[in-house]
Enzyme design. Sequence first.
Site, PDB file in Angstrom:
ATOM      1  N   HIS A   1       0.826  -1.201   0.000  1.00 27.32           N
ATOM      2  CA  HIS A   1       0.000   0.000   0.000  1.00 27.32           C
ATOM      3  C   HIS A   1       0.859   1.249   0.000  1.00 27.32           C
ATOM      4  O   HIS A   1       0.418   2.323   0.399  1.00 27.32           O
ATOM      5  CB  HIS A   1      -0.960  -0.001   1.195  1.00 27.32           C
ATOM      6  CG  HIS A   1      -1.588  -1.335   1.436  1.00 27.32           C
ATOM      7  ND1 HIS A   1      -1.123  -2.205   2.374  1.00 27.32           N
ATOM      8  CD2 HIS A   1      -2.576  -1.968   0.784  1.00 27.32           C
ATOM      9  CE1 HIS A   1      -1.834  -3.332   2.319  1.00 27.32           C
ATOM     10  NE2 HIS A   1      -2.706  -3.211   1.357  1.00 27.32           N
TER      11      HIS A   1
HETATM   12  S1  FES Z   1       1.965  -0.489   3.125  1.00 28.00           S
HETATM   13 FE1  FES Z   1       0.353  -1.827   3.694  1.00 28.00          FE
HETATM   14  S2  FES Z   1       1.468  -3.562   4.288  1.00 28.00           S
HETATM   15 FE2  FES Z   1       3.042  -2.182   3.821  1.00 28.00          FE
END
Ligand code: FES
Lengths: 416, 174
Positions: B139
């Site tokens: 993410h």
């Molecule tokens: S940014 Fe969501 S798990 Fe690493």
Amino acid sequence: MSGQSGYNPTNPVEKWLDERLPILRFSKEHLMDFPTPKNINYWWTFGAILMFMLVIQIITGIVLAMHYTSDASLAFDSVEHIRRNVNYGRIIQGTHAVGASMFFFAVYMHIFRGLYYGSYKAPREIIWILGVLIFVLMMATSFMGYVLPWGQMSFWAATVITEIFAAVPVVGEPILVLLRGGFAVDNATLTRFFSLHYLLPFIILAVVILHIWALHVPGNNNPTGVEVKTSADTVPFHPYITMKDLFAVVVFLIPFAWFVFFAPDILGHPDNYIQANSQITPPHIVPEWYFLPFYAILRAIDFDMLFISSKLGGVIFFGGSIVILFFLPWLDGSKVRSGSYRPLFKPFYWLFVLNFLMLTYLGAQAAEGIFLLLSKVGTAYYFAYFLLVLPIVSRIETPNPLPASISESVLGNKGE
Amino acid sequence: MASDATSDITKRDFLYVATGAMGAVGAAAAVWPLIDQLNPDASVLALASIEFDLSTLSEGQSVTIKWRGLPMFVRYRTPEEIAQAKAVPLSDLKDPQTDAERVKEGHEQWLIMIANCTHLGCVPVGESGDFGGWFCPCHGSHYDTAGRIRKGPAPLNLIQPEYEFLSDTIVKIG
Ligand code: FES
Ligand code: HEM
């Protein structure tokens, strides 16, 4: 409505049985004579399709469990073994894996039908609540099922989804360890997921029985949303609805069979054919398509709100997007059930459908730039629909005139 | 008579509540093993500490090792990376920690931390991201050369386990 019985056994064996276990009477009343509104359309066949899918998943699942090994070092190979060596295993495994997708397709149709025709309104609130419960149980079941082949997507889905619980303040970390049975997702996680994946479909079956029991008290809603008034408004369940449902199941089987025979892997992710590796995360992890809208909501919250961190915030919105469905019967105050007679409701409803499709698309995209922005807009509308649009629209809207009865709506349309 | 009945009811109430309470304690005692069996078992806990030989690494290299089933980064940092990490003002950090707090005194080239992103647990990719440290593809969280969160949804710096240097080249983790 279920009171009048057309069951009058004449045969002495049937009479004897009827005085001891009135199972034939029950079947006749509820599976054959049950009065069903005569105007229900094909959106009403998805309930039968869902029943059919549950049975398909249970039968294929029990067969798979005969050949599957739930040990982290063997699980991946055992699924390949099923696909390559077991007689017809390729088709049975494909049916189960594709079946999960078809099951979710059907459940979304069923839910959106309910949202449009106001099937969640009094006196059907309990039917709706049990339905949402089934939806949650289905999500848990398919999530755990997806972990069983122990590929890279299985492993990282298990890691990311269990990690969600760690966002809960204070008790989050112990709960996480308890769920995983270790500090990381590992063999202990896999074996318990298998055990629960076997159990949950039977719990679903039990809740489905309650769902139908609750349905058989007021009977079906219908496209006009007007309650049944006389027996002229209904037809017996058998043969009218049974045949129609059977026809719908056959049509449903066409795309289902196409996937199973021609493209069993098209709905999956190629990374799941790489065995689980706790040291490397695939560059782009995505959940199964049926989780994408909720995944988009989870990722849309990338900012802190007061004392709530972005991580906890994402989890609250993710959980809230489903929990809110339980309260829907009390959020929409309109006395008119069917969306067809609600001019103001209709555009907001279709916007909600489009928004849901957009969130599905966004859940599969990288969480950055325009995609992230749209996810936020989509999340905002998802919640606004339930918390603002429905309560307000139901207060200010003037519904169109309703037909006096189901019969009138059917015959009236013909006459015009 | 009325008072008789009342005292009788009170006595019975007490017995009901006492019996119910004992029953509840008994049921809870019976349920606890069924819940606790979900927790890590003795064989998982037995792996609680490991020793790692650092002499296998050269400057600028890192490895991912396994500790309690978790992936762990062990990185031999270059002087530039250390300087870069030290130069960051604390006010720039979401989870403020100085570089010195992330390493052991006298061993500041060694950065040891759990390799799971503090967002939802993916393993970030090394030597990448906007801050030359780690980048989590799941993410989009960026970590710097001291493993501190700089950008993205992760709330905390990469977690560090308990560890100590047994000698200059042997480190005990856990
Ligand atoms: S940014 Fe969501 S798990 Fe690493
Ligand atoms: C609600 C019903 C069910 C749903 C939604 C469901 C869903 C799933 C999913 C998504 C998978 C992963 C498929 C793959 O990617 O290969 C799976 C695998 C599996 N399921 Fe189910 N399942 C259900 C019922 C059952 C039942 C009743 C059983 C056994 C009694 C079962 C046994 C298995 C087994 C052994 C696997 C691993 C083999 C495989 O990966 O195909 N399932 N399930």
